[in-house]
Design a protein around this motif. Structure first.
Motif, PDB file in Angstrom:
ATOM      1  N   ARG A 254      71.351  20.852  93.206  1.00 27.61           N
ATOM      2  CA  ARG A 254      70.411  21.964  93.084  1.00 27.61           C
ATOM      3  C   ARG A 254      71.123  23.302  93.291  1.00 27.61           C
ATOM      4  O   ARG A 254      70.881  24.277  92.569  1.00 27.61           O
ATOM      5  CB  ARG A 254      69.290  21.805  94.108  1.00 27.61           C
ATOM      6  N   ALA A 255      72.008  23.323  94.288  1.00 27.60           N
ATOM      7  CA  ALA A 255      72.734  24.569  94.586  1.00 27.60           C
ATOM      8  C   ALA A 255      73.625  24.993  93.428  1.00 27.60           C
ATOM      9  O   ALA A 255      73.854  26.183  93.216  1.00 27.60           O
ATOM     10  CB  ALA A 255      73.564  24.392  95.854  1.00 27.60           C
TER      11      ALA A 255
ATOM     12  N   TRP B 210      59.755  11.509  97.606  1.00 30.12           N
ATOM     13  CA  TRP B 210      60.622  11.894  96.490  1.00 30.12           C
ATOM     14  C   TRP B 210      59.909  11.716  95.158  1.00 30.12           C
ATOM     15  O   TRP B 210      60.155  12.467  94.207  1.00 30.12           O
ATOM     16  CB  TRP B 210      61.926  11.100  96.519  1.00 30.12           C
ATOM     17  N   LEU B 211      59.022  10.738  95.090  1.00 23.47           N
ATOM     18  CA  LEU B 211      58.237  10.577  93.868  1.00 23.47           C
ATOM     19  C   LEU B 211      57.365  11.813  93.642  1.00 23.47           C
ATOM     20  O   LEU B 211      57.230  12.301  92.511  1.00 23.47           O
ATOM     21  CB  LEU B 211      57.366   9.325  93.967  1.00 23.47           C
ATOM     22  N   GLY B 212      56.805  12.342  94.730  1.00 27.05           N
ATOM     23  CA  GLY B 212      56.018  13.568  94.633  1.00 27.05           C
ATOM     24  C   GLY B 212      56.853  14.765  94.224  1.00 27.05           C
ATOM     25  O   GLY B 212      56.427  15.591  93.402  1.00 27.05           O
ATOM     26  N   LYS B 213      58.078  14.858  94.782  1.00 29.05           N
ATOM     27  CA  LYS B 213      58.968  15.964  94.413  1.00 29.05           C
ATOM     28  C   LYS B 213      59.357  15.880  92.940  1.00 29.05           C
ATOM     29  O   LYS B 213      59.511  16.899  92.257  1.00 29.05           O
ATOM     30  CB  LYS B 213      60.234  15.933  95.280  1.00 29.05           C
ATOM     31  N   MET B 214      59.497  14.669  92.482  1.00 26.80           N
ATOM     32  CA  MET B 214      59.851  14.434  91.082  1.00 26.80           C
ATOM     33  C   MET B 214      58.757  14.997  90.172  1.00 26.80           C
ATOM     34  O   MET B 214      59.032  15.730  89.218  1.00 26.80           O
ATOM     35  CB  MET B 214      59.998  12.918  90.897  1.00 26.80           C
ATOM     36  N   GLU B 215      57.514  14.663  90.480  1.00 24.35           N
ATOM     37  CA  GLU B 215      56.395  15.136  89.668  1.00 24.35           C
ATOM     38  C   GLU B 215      56.241  16.652  89.783  1.00 24.35           C
ATOM     39  O   GLU B 215      55.912  17.327  88.802  1.00 24.35           O
ATOM     40  CB  GLU B 215      55.116  14.422  90.093  1.00 24.35           C
TER      41      GLU B 215
ATOM     42  N   SER C  61      58.566  18.700  90.033  1.00 25.11           N
ATOM     43  CA  SER C  61      59.628  19.293  89.214  1.00 25.11           C
ATOM     44  C   SER C  61      59.404  19.046  87.723  1.00 25.11           C
ATOM     45  O   SER C  61      60.312  19.262  86.916  1.00 25.11           O
ATOM     46  CB  SER C  61      60.991  18.726  89.625  1.00 25.11           C
ATOM     47  N   ALA C  62      58.196  18.582  87.386  1.00 26.34           N
ATOM     48  CA  ALA C  62      57.832  18.314  85.987  1.00 26.34           C
ATOM     49  C   ALA C  62      58.699  17.226  85.363  1.00 26.34           C
ATOM     50  O   ALA C  62      58.971  17.234  84.165  1.00 26.34           O
ATOM     51  CB  ALA C  62      57.887  19.590  85.149  1.00 26.34           C
TER      52      ALA C  62
END
Length: 581
Positions: free
Chosen positions: A351-352, A381-386, A388-389
């Motif tokens: 990400r950085a 992480w599944l939530g973060k994935m979604e 992030s589109a």
């Protein structure tokens, strides 16, 4: 999404200005004022690197600020934006820009179509490229031979990008029928199409045809051969062609060696990859991001996390920015090693570095947490994935389903499998097998059977693992009749039982109540008596020439010892083994 952004761009600030622009549509750069030339140079620089947003920004600035007859020539301006779309392989925005030209009555020329075709070609959309070529031929009754050659070669490039050697061959034939003379680039596109498809013999045939037509193969041709044989896992032949290049006064280059490094990465040959890198450096060829990414990937495949990290560090020392493949590979290595915190560290570095993670990256870090038993964090992480589109796929959910199944949390494993279905992500056999196996671990045969039936009802064919897990579930619960019943169902589905299957049934027999006579068991078909179970089991194995292993044989011997006819049962066991031999 891209088309809507293009639609917000204004072509001209007034109808009068629009008319003046159309009148000057074919003008050249020579008539530009100094500030206009500067802007055009900036626009062209952005187009060269495929920066569509930046190119559109220049266009917007010109369209709103320039209202005199000296405004930018519109056809050239839009074609340069189309060049940016082509270089970024963005056919959606290229198509939208073409539509704007037609809507605003701006002259379309051969270069306009060429750039749209190129945009389609670079993202491997052969049918789209062909469609635009047909449209160009409808628009222009006559096309210069040089323009036709370039355009048809671009369609061949689309075939190469799509790894469609058959379509490439068909387009080559069409060029011949149209009397468009092939160049080295024409042949090389077909060779590359064969290479990407792993069709090594096809690639070699096209190089031979190239030579027969008195066109000398060049570096691209030989790199295509190296790539083709490497892709086909014929590494010795790939190396032979690399060694042949100097004999025709062509030195192997970075791409030549990267083809071999890629083959090593796909084959998990870390030592060979390291050797090829050393040879590259000895030849004064500096490795690039692709080279190092191959090395990271091969170490990740072999589970060598420290070595993969070392290659990432070396890439950075060489002032190279690791790409998504490199980051995803090392995160995947962390997952295999159950190093969730290390995976998070690399994800943060990604990400950085402004490298965008894709579905494979997110799935890898999710799996790292799931394998480490940190299931709540995995679901986060599944939530973060979604957020992030990035749409989770079947492997993303499988990691969570299997994670809960592995720790015996059958209800949560089932919950996430239902979540998959609710979100229109079709579970695969691996997902269902994880849930079925968790039922087996809990000795819940009926529930395991229900999940197998649900899988079949969804059109997913149960495999050997599925049936063995159901048989194991009944076996662990000591339900021998049900275990035998599922043995029969297994064969009805054309799935052959193995030693593992029979071992589970033997375990059921060992746990079955000892108070039912062999005669009763035979009549009822329940196989409730341990000795009768053993006899039935051995007969079934003998009929299929399945030989018991040491563990199964010991279980059978124990079962046989529990009945007075043990001698005859042992004889059956020995006969089964002899028949297999």
């Amino acid at each position: 999404m891209h088309a809507s952004r293009v639609a917000t761009v204004s072509f001209c600030s007034s109808p009068c200005a629009a008319a003046r622009v159309r009148a000057r549509g074919s003008a050249g750069v020579a008539g530009f004022a100094a500030d206009e030339r500067s802007l055009y140079d900036r626009l062209n620089s952005l187009a060269e690197v495929g920066d569509v947003d930046g190119a559109e920004g220049i266009f917007q600035r010109v369209a709103h600020e320039r209202t005199t007859a000296a405004s930018f020539p519109s056809t050239m301006l839009v074609n340069t934006v189309l060049k940016a779309c082509a270089n970024s392989a963005d056919i959606t925005r290229a198509s939208a820009w073409y539509g704007r030209m037609v809507h605003h009555d701006i002259r379309v020329n051969i270069k306009t179509y060429g750039k749209v075709i190129e945009a389609a070609a670079k993202c491997g959309q052969v049918d789209e490229a062909v469609g635009w070529l047909e449209k160009m031929l409808e628009h222009f009754s006559e096309v210069e031979a040089s323009d036709m050659n370039i355009t048809m070669n671009t369609v061949l490039d689309a075939c190469a990008k799509a790894a469609s050697s058959e379509q490439a061959g068909q387009w080559f034939a069409r060029m011949m029928r149209a009397r468009v003379l092939p160049s080295a680039a024409t042949y090389n596109s077909v060779v590359n199409a064969c290479a990407k498809a792993g069709n090594a013999n096809g690639a070699l045939q096209w190089v031979r045809k190239m030579e027969a037509d008195s066109i000398a193969p060049n570096k691209v041709s030989f790199n295509g051969l190296v790539h083709a044989f490497a892709r086909a896992n014929r590494t010795d032949d790939a190396v032979a062609w690399l060694r042949h290049m100097p004999s025709v006064r062509i030195e192997p280059c970075l791409e030549s060696y990267n083809c071999l490094l890629d083959a090593c990465a796909r084959g998990g040959r870390a030592e060979d990859a390291d050797r090829w890198l050393r040879e590259m450096e000895a030849a004064q060829i500096k490795p690039d991001v692709i080279s190092y990414s191959c090395l990271v990937h091969v170490c990740a495949r072999r589970g060598r996390l420290p070595q993969a990290a070392a290659w990432m560090a070396r890439m950075t020392r060489d002032c190279l920015v690791p790409d998504a493949i490199a980051y995803t590979s090392i995160i995947n290595a962390c997952a295999k090693a159950r190093q969730a915190d290390e995976a998070s560290h690399w994800f943060a570095g990604m990400r950085a570095a402004a490298v965008e993670p894709d579905v494979v990256t997110f799935t890898s870090i999710l799996e790292a947490h799931a394998r480490a038993g940190r299931l709540e964090e995995a679901t986060d992480w599944l939530g973060k994935m979604e957020a992030s589109a990035v749409q989770p796929n079947v492997m993303s959910y499988s990691s969570i389903v299997n994670g809960y199944a592995q720790i015996g949390q059958h209800d949560l494993a089932a919950k996430w499998l239902f979540q998959m279905e609710a979100r229109q992500v079709m579970p695969n056999v691996y997902c269902y097998n994880s849930v079925i196996n968790s039922c087996a671990q809990a000795q819940n045969g009926p529930q395991a059977a229900l999940w197998l039936e649900r899988m079949a009802a969804k059109g997913i064919r149960p495999d050997l693992v599925s049936f063995n897990s159901v048989v194991k579930a009944f076996g662990r619960a000591g339900l021998a009749p049900e275990a035998f019943d599922w043995l029969e169902r297994m064969e009805q589905h054309a799935v052959a039982p193995t030693v593992v299957t029979y071992t589970s049934i033997a375990a059921a027999c060992a746990r079955a109540p000892p108070n039912v006579s062999p005669a009763s068991a035979a009549v009822e078909g329940s196989a409730a008596s341990a000795a009768a179970c053993a006899a039935r089991l051995l007969a079934h194995m003998a009929a299929r020439a399945v030989r018991p292993d040491a563990v199964l044989q010991r279980t059978i011997d124990r079962l046989a010892g529990s009945h007075r006819s043990a001698g005859s049962i042992r004889a059956t066991s020995e006969g089964c083994a002899a028949g297999d031999g």
